[in-house]
Write a protein that holds these residues in place. Structure first.
Motif, PDB file in Angstrom:
ATOM      1  N   SER A 171      36.323  26.362  75.407  1.00 44.67           N
ATOM      2  CA  SER A 171      36.379  25.332  76.446  1.00 44.67           C
ATOM      3  C   SER A 171      36.670  25.948  77.816  1.00 44.67           C
ATOM      4  O   SER A 171      35.993  25.660  78.817  1.00 44.67           O
ATOM      5  CB  SER A 171      37.450  24.291  76.107  1.00 44.67           C
ATOM      6  OG  SER A 171      37.165  23.646  74.890  1.00 44.67           O
ATOM      7  N   LEU A 213      34.251  26.344  81.289  1.00 44.15           N
ATOM      8  CA  LEU A 213      34.671  25.868  82.603  1.00 44.15           C
ATOM      9  C   LEU A 213      34.733  27.013  83.612  1.00 44.15           C
ATOM     10  O   LEU A 213      34.346  26.860  84.777  1.00 44.15           O
ATOM     11  CB  LEU A 213      36.029  25.176  82.496  1.00 44.15           C
ATOM     12  CG  LEU A 213      36.054  23.855  81.717  1.00 44.15           C
ATOM     13  CD1 LEU A 213      37.480  23.399  81.475  1.00 44.15           C
ATOM     14  CD2 LEU A 213      35.260  22.778  82.458  1.00 44.15           C
ATOM     15  N   GLU A 271      31.880  19.683  82.516  1.00 46.18           N
ATOM     16  CA  GLU A 271      32.469  18.896  81.438  1.00 46.18           C
ATOM     17  C   GLU A 271      31.492  18.622  80.305  1.00 46.18           C
ATOM     18  O   GLU A 271      31.874  18.593  79.131  1.00 46.18           O
ATOM     19  CB  GLU A 271      33.007  17.559  81.980  1.00 46.18           C
ATOM     20  CG  GLU A 271      34.175  17.694  82.945  1.00 46.18           C
ATOM     21  CD  GLU A 271      33.712  17.853  84.388  1.00 46.18           C
ATOM     22  OE1 GLU A 271      32.504  18.109  84.595  1.00 46.18           O
ATOM     23  OE2 GLU A 271      34.559  17.743  85.294  1.00 46.18           O
ATOM     24  N   TRP A 272      30.224  18.374  80.638  1.00 49.69           N
ATOM     25  CA  TRP A 272      29.244  18.044  79.609  1.00 49.69           C
ATOM     26  C   TRP A 272      29.103  19.193  78.609  1.00 49.69           C
ATOM     27  O   TRP A 272      29.028  18.966  77.401  1.00 49.69           O
ATOM     28  CB  TRP A 272      27.902  17.744  80.258  1.00 49.69           C
ATOM     29  CG  TRP A 272      26.851  17.302  79.280  1.00 49.69           C
ATOM     30  CD1 TRP A 272      26.657  16.030  78.821  1.00 49.69           C
ATOM     31  CD2 TRP A 272      25.878  18.120  78.634  1.00 49.69           C
ATOM     32  NE1 TRP A 272      25.612  16.007  77.922  1.00 49.69           N
ATOM     33  CE2 TRP A 272      25.112  17.284  77.791  1.00 49.69           C
ATOM     34  CE3 TRP A 272      25.568  19.471  78.674  1.00 49.69           C
ATOM     35  CZ2 TRP A 272      24.072  17.746  77.012  1.00 49.69           C
ATOM     36  CZ3 TRP A 272      24.532  19.954  77.897  1.00 49.69           C
ATOM     37  CH2 TRP A 272      23.792  19.096  77.079  1.00 49.69           C
ATOM     38  N   PHE A 283      39.836  16.935  74.596  1.00 53.00           N
ATOM     39  CA  PHE A 283      38.831  17.056  75.650  1.00 53.00           C
ATOM     40  C   PHE A 283      39.430  16.863  77.035  1.00 53.00           C
ATOM     41  O   PHE A 283      39.162  17.631  77.964  1.00 53.00           O
ATOM     42  CB  PHE A 283      37.716  16.019  75.437  1.00 53.00           C
ATOM     43  CG  PHE A 283      36.764  15.924  76.588  1.00 53.00           C
ATOM     44  CD1 PHE A 283      35.707  16.813  76.699  1.00 53.00           C
ATOM     45  CD2 PHE A 283      36.929  14.967  77.574  1.00 53.00           C
ATOM     46  CE1 PHE A 283      34.831  16.749  77.782  1.00 53.00           C
ATOM     47  CE2 PHE A 283      36.066  14.888  78.650  1.00 53.00           C
ATOM     48  CZ  PHE A 283      35.014  15.781  78.754  1.00 53.00           C
ATOM     49  N   VAL A 312      40.000  19.394  80.904  1.00 51.42           N
ATOM     50  CA  VAL A 312      39.223  18.898  82.039  1.00 51.42           C
ATOM     51  C   VAL A 312      40.139  18.411  83.157  1.00 51.42           C
ATOM     52  O   VAL A 312      39.987  18.790  84.330  1.00 51.42           O
ATOM     53  CB  VAL A 312      38.270  17.778  81.586  1.00 51.42           C
ATOM     54  CG1 VAL A 312      37.581  17.134  82.785  1.00 51.42           C
ATOM     55  CG2 VAL A 312      37.225  18.336  80.628  1.00 51.42           C
ATOM     56  N   GLY A 360      32.179  13.883  77.438  1.00 55.01           N
ATOM     57  CA  GLY A 360      31.734  14.671  78.585  1.00 55.01           C
ATOM     58  C   GLY A 360      30.841  13.872  79.514  1.00 55.01           C
ATOM     59  O   GLY A 360      30.995  13.912  80.740  1.00 55.01           O
ATOM     60  N   ALA A 382      33.031  11.179  81.240  1.00 51.39           N
ATOM     61  CA  ALA A 382      33.903  11.750  82.262  1.00 51.39           C
ATOM     62  C   ALA A 382      33.109  12.179  83.489  1.00 51.39           C
ATOM     63  O   ALA A 382      33.559  12.005  84.629  1.00 51.39           O
ATOM     64  CB  ALA A 382      34.667  12.940  81.684  1.00 51.39           C
ATOM     65  N   ALA A 383      31.921  12.756  83.268  1.00 51.07           N
ATOM     66  CA  ALA A 383      31.100  13.195  84.398  1.00 51.07           C
ATOM     67  C   ALA A 383      30.575  12.005  85.203  1.00 51.07           C
ATOM     68  O   ALA A 383      30.435  12.082  86.428  1.00 51.07           O
ATOM     69  CB  ALA A 383      29.935  14.046  83.897  1.00 51.07           C
ATOM     70  N   PRO A 403      37.628  11.577  84.819  1.00 48.68           N
ATOM     71  CA  PRO A 403      38.004  12.458  83.703  1.00 48.68           C
ATOM     72  C   PRO A 403      38.820  11.771  82.615  1.00 48.68           C
ATOM     73  O   PRO A 403      38.734  12.143  81.448  1.00 48.68           O
ATOM     74  CB  PRO A 403      38.824  13.552  84.397  1.00 48.68           C
ATOM     75  CG  PRO A 403      38.299  13.582  85.790  1.00 48.68           C
ATOM     76  CD  PRO A 403      37.970  12.153  86.118  1.00 48.68           C
TER      77      PRO A 403
END
Length: 401
Positions: free
Chosen positions: A46, A50, A56-57, A242, A246, A366, A369-370, A374
């Motif tokens: 993860s 990043l 995030e996806w 998740f 993020v 993801g 959130a995108a 978030p």
């Protein structure tokens, strides 16, 4: 990993639950090591994504890969455990984890890490079914199931408490290579610990007709609704896994701080499971699950407004108390609502259903959130927990009838 000699096998089959319990610490230690390899890979993958700017996806896709292999392997893993016992399935899981960690260590590309996530997810699914089955054999009366499975649930909690912190420190002070190297060593440790568990191959049984498929268990209303509850609660755990990296990354937290937040969640889950071991006789499984759902709903709603590292650690700890109490209760309930001769099938079916239903969750988280905020995945899961009180009431009525 070869089969033991016939005389050793015959002697091993005479082992009673009391004799098997002497190896229980080694069983838990094996589970910790196998799960820690997966947890280190999950956190490292993860943060690596990043760090490389994938967003995030991509993190959601990587986390989803951990659930794909169990969809294919869970029922097969249950059959292997019923047929071969403990060591062969665990050996298969160790080998998969070892290869997955090696690919991530050597490759460190998006495709290599994705393949590693896929293998590590399969490794823990195969190992966990065999470990849970073995643990069930160590309980010689129903009242001990909650206590036994509380200890079993401590394995992932302990690895989740230690692995993210260790991975974060290695990344901050050394490199991602060091973190992936740790994931490579842990499966070897797991296999060495597994050798301390006595071998006792399952006794051969005469075949009287074709065995009933695992899917026929879904005709039982209590088991159906229990699996539904398990799906929602597992998805809440995924939402937390998740959202923390993020949100932490968005707030500018270091990898070590994010590891501490995840570690606080896992430490709280470990503590509540220790408490269950102590007070198991005084707990009603279904009431405990419903209380945990209410507490988790509250925390998921307010989590986005928790300030800084300390605030996120406190919120994650309380959420860990709620969600950490669930697995021992679910496993104990599963053994109560499933026929005794089909509990191995039920364990494999549980893993299959949970992973099938949640495989799309991280990717969906993801995308959500995108597209929004978030913390939106946590708010979604809070809404589903409110709805999940209905299947809990169905289980209560089934048990009382």
């Amino acid at each position: 990993m070869s089969a033991p000699p016939a005389d050793v096998a015959a002697e091993a089959q005479d082992l009673r639950p009391r004799d098997l319990r002497r190896a229980f610490p080694w069983l838990i230690a094996t589970l910790v090591a196998v799960h820690a390899s997966m947890a280190v890979t999950r956190v490292s993958a993860s943060l690596w994504a990043l760090k490389q700017g994938y967003g995030e996806w991509t993190v959601g896709v990587l986390l989803s890969l951990f659930a794909i292999a169990p969809i294919v392997l869970s029922l097969w893993a249950g059959r292997q455990a019923d047929k071969h016992g403990f060591h062969r399935p665990v050996g298969t899981g160790v080998l998969m984890a070892l290869v997955g960690a090696l690919v991530a260590l050597v490759g460190q590309s998006l495709w290599a890490i994705a393949f590693s996530c896929l293998l590590c997810g399969g490794a823990i699914s195969i190992s966990a079914v065999a470990l849970q089955r073995e643990a069930g054999l160590m309980a010689d009366e129903p009242s001990e199931l909650k206590r036994v499975f509380s200890w079993v649930a401590l394995g992932p909690a302990m690895s989740n408490a230690l692995a993210p912190v260790a991975a974060g420190l290695l990344i901050d002070h050394f490199s991602f290579t060091a973190a992936f190297a740790l994931a490579l060593v842990l499966p070897l440790v797991a296999w060495a610990l597994a050798q301390k568990v006595p071998r006792h191959p399952p006794q051969a049984r005469g075949h009287q007709g074709r065995p009933r498929p695992a899917w026929s268990l879904l005709r039982e209303p209590a088991l159906r609704n229990l699996l539904l509850l398990n799906v929602v609660l597992s998805a809440c755990w995924d939402a937390h896994s998740f959202v923390v990296p993020v949100v932490g990354h968005a707030k500018g937290l270091s990898a070590s701080s994010i590891g501490l937040v995840l570690g606080a969640f896992a430490t709280a889950a470990m503590c509540v499971r220790l408490a269950i071991v102590r007070f198991a006789d005084d707990l009603d499984e279904l009431k405990a699950v419903r209380c945990a759902m209410l507490l988790a709903t509250t925390l998921l709603i307010v989590y986005a407004w928790l300030p800084g590292t300390v605030g996120m650690m406190c919120g994650s700890a309380v959420l860990g108390l709620a969600l950490g109490s669930v697995q021992p209760m679910v496993l104990a309930l599963l053994h109560q609502v499933t026929p005794a001769d089909r509990q191995g099938q039920a364990l494999g079916l549980r893993m299959l259903v949970v992973n099938s239903a949640t495989v799309a969750m991280p990717t969906g988280f993801g995308v959500l959130a995108a597209a929004t905020l978030p913390a939106a995945p946590m708010w979604l899961m809070a809404s589903l927990l409110v709805l999940a009180q209905w299947p809990a009431s169905v289980i209560r009525k089934s048990r009382s009838s």
